[in-house]
Motif scaffolding. Structure first.
Motif, PDB file in Angstrom:
ATOM      1  N   GLU A  65       0.822  -1.212   0.000  1.00  0.00           N
ATOM      2  CA  GLU A  65       0.000   0.000   0.000  1.00  0.00           C
ATOM      3  C   GLU A  65       0.856   1.261   0.000  1.00  0.00           C
ATOM      4  N   ALA A  68       2.250   1.878  -3.493  1.00  0.00           N
ATOM      5  CA  ALA A  68       1.208   2.446  -4.350  1.00  0.00           C
ATOM      6  C   ALA A  68       0.961   3.914  -4.013  1.00  0.00           C
ATOM      7  N   GLU A  69       0.940   4.245  -2.721  1.00  0.00           N
ATOM      8  CA  GLU A  69       0.753   5.636  -2.307  1.00  0.00           C
ATOM      9  C   GLU A  69       1.901   6.518  -2.799  1.00  0.00           C
ATOM     10  N   THR A  72       1.512   7.182  -6.478  1.00  0.00           N
ATOM     11  CA  THR A  72       0.406   8.121  -6.677  1.00  0.00           C
ATOM     12  C   THR A  72       0.827   9.537  -6.316  1.00  0.00           C
ATOM     13  N   ARG A  73       1.607   9.695  -5.247  1.00  0.00           N
ATOM     14  CA  ARG A  73       2.106  11.022  -4.878  1.00  0.00           C
ATOM     15  C   ARG A  73       2.994  11.591  -5.980  1.00  0.00           C
ATOM     16  N   HIS A  75       2.791  10.931  -9.166  1.00  0.00           N
ATOM     17  CA  HIS A  75       1.876  11.314 -10.251  1.00  0.00           C
ATOM     18  C   HIS A  75       1.214  12.656  -9.948  1.00  0.00           C
ATOM     19  N   GLU A  76       0.731  12.816  -8.733  1.00  0.00           N
ATOM     20  CA  GLU A  76       0.072  14.074  -8.360  1.00  0.00           C
ATOM     21  C   GLU A  76       1.056  15.237  -8.369  1.00  0.00           C
ATOM     22  N   VAL A 164       2.984   8.102 -15.817  1.00  0.00           N
ATOM     23  CA  VAL A 164       2.938   9.043 -14.703  1.00  0.00           C
ATOM     24  C   VAL A 164       2.882  10.441 -15.297  1.00  0.00           C
ATOM     25  N   PHE A 170      -3.243   7.011 -15.796  1.00  0.00           N
ATOM     26  CA  PHE A 170      -2.428   6.598 -14.656  1.00  0.00           C
ATOM     27  C   PHE A 170      -3.058   5.355 -14.030  1.00  0.00           C
ATOM     28  N   ARG A 171      -2.623   4.191 -14.505  1.00  0.00           N
ATOM     29  CA  ARG A 171      -3.121   2.922 -13.989  1.00  0.00           C
ATOM     30  C   ARG A 171      -1.940   1.960 -13.859  1.00  0.00           C
TER      31      ARG A 171
END
Length: 253
Positions: A65, A68-69, A72-73, A75-76, A164, A170-171
Motif C-alpha cells: 500500500e 502504491a501511495e 500516486t504522490r 503522479h500528483e 505518470v 495513470f493505472r
C-alpha cells in the motif's frame, strides 16, 4: 539475512542530446523512470518519481500500500508541476522494492508504461519478464493481432498507453514476488532494448556473475547497437549470508 548486491547506470545514449531518464538504486529500493521524449522536459517527471521513492530507502515496514501511495504522490506532483509551470512532462516508471512479511522477504514490483522488470531465477537461469508493457503493441499481442516477435519490429512499438503525469492514463500494475536466494532482477528503460536484441540482453544478464559486470556489458551492448534512446539499467542480486557481515552489498531485513 538477505544481502542485495547491485549496480546501476544511466546514459543519454548515442543520439539524444540530454538524458531524460532518472534512476534510484539504494537497497532495498530500485526504480527506473524514463521521461517521455514527446512531452516537454520528461526529465522533470522522471526526477519527481525518483525523489518520491527515495523516501522509502530507510523506511521500516514498507508494504504494498505504501508503494502504491508513493507512486500516486509522484503522479500528483507531476500534475501539479504541469499546472504550475505550464508544461506536459510525463514519464514511465518501473521498480522493485524489498519488504518483509514476518520472516519471508518479497519484492513489490510495479510498472506503468514500457520500462521493464525482468527476473532470473532457478537452475535454468533464463530471463523472464515480470512486468507487462502498457503499449499499443502489447494490446495488439493480447488481442492476437501480432506475435511478440512481430511486436519487436512494429512501427508503433514505442507508443505507450499509460504514464505518470498522464491525467487519464495513470493505472499502474503491481506484483508481489518472493525474494529468493540466487535470484537476479534486471530493471531497464526501453532504451536498452530499442536497438539491442533481447536474446543478447538475456545472454549477458544470465551469464555474468557480478552485477557490476552485467551492467557494464549491457550498456556496452546498447551503445554498440546505436542507442538511439536514453539507456538505464539496474541489476540486483539476492544472496543469503546467515553468518557474519557481508563483504559487499547491503543487508536487507
Amino acid at each position: 539475512m538477505d544481502i542485495l548486491d547491485y549496480a546501476a547506470v544511466t546514459h543519454r545514449g548515442m543520439v539524444k542530446p540530454v538524458n531524460e531518464d532518472s534512476i534510484l538504486a539504494a537497497s532495498p529500493v530500485f526504480v527506473v523512470a524514463d521521461g517521455i521524449s514527446g512531452s516537454n522536459r520528461g526529465d522533470i517527471a522522471s526526477g519527481m518519481v525518483v525523489q518520491e521513492f527515495a523516501g522509502l530507502v530507510d523506511r521500516h515496514g514498507v508494504a504494498p500500500e505504501l508503494v502504491a501511495e508513493t507512486l500516486t504522490r509522484a503522479h500528483e506532483a507531476v500534475l501539479a508541476a504541469q499546472r504550475r509551470d505550464h508544461h506536459d512532462s510525463a514519464t514511465t516508471a518501473c521498480g522493485a522494492i524489498g519488504m518483509r512479511m514476518g520472516e519471508v522477504a518479497y519484492w513489490i514490483i510495479f510498472n506503468i508504461g514500457d520500462s521493464r522488470v525482468y527476473r532470473i531465477t532457478g537452475t535454468g537461469r533464463h530471463l523472464a519478464q515480470v512486468s507487462v508493457d502498457h503499449s499499443h503493441v502489447q494490446e495488439l499481442i493480447e488481442a492476437g493481432v501480432i506475435t511478440a516477435e512481430e511486436a519487436e519490429r512494429h512501427p508503433d512499438r514505442h507508443v505507450i498507453t499509460r504514464a505518470v503525469g498522464a491525467a487519464d492514463q495513470f493505472r499502474p500494475d503491481y506484483w508481489l514476488v518472493p525474494m529468493v536466494n540466487g535470484d537476479r532482477l534486471l530493471l531497464c528503460s526501453d532504451g536498452l532494448l530499442r536497438d539491442a536484441p533481447l536474446a543478447e540482453v538475456a545472454a549477458i544478464a544470465c551469464a555474468e556473475n557480478e552485477a557490476e559486470d552485467a551492467v557494464r556489458r549491457l550498456l556496452e551492448l546498447a551503445l554498440g547497437a546505436g542507442a538511439r534512446d536514453n539507456v538505464s539499467i539496474i541489476v540486483v542480486d539476492v544472496h543469503s549470508q546467515p553468518n557474519g557481515t557481508p563483504e559487499s552489498g547491503r543487508e536487507f531485513g
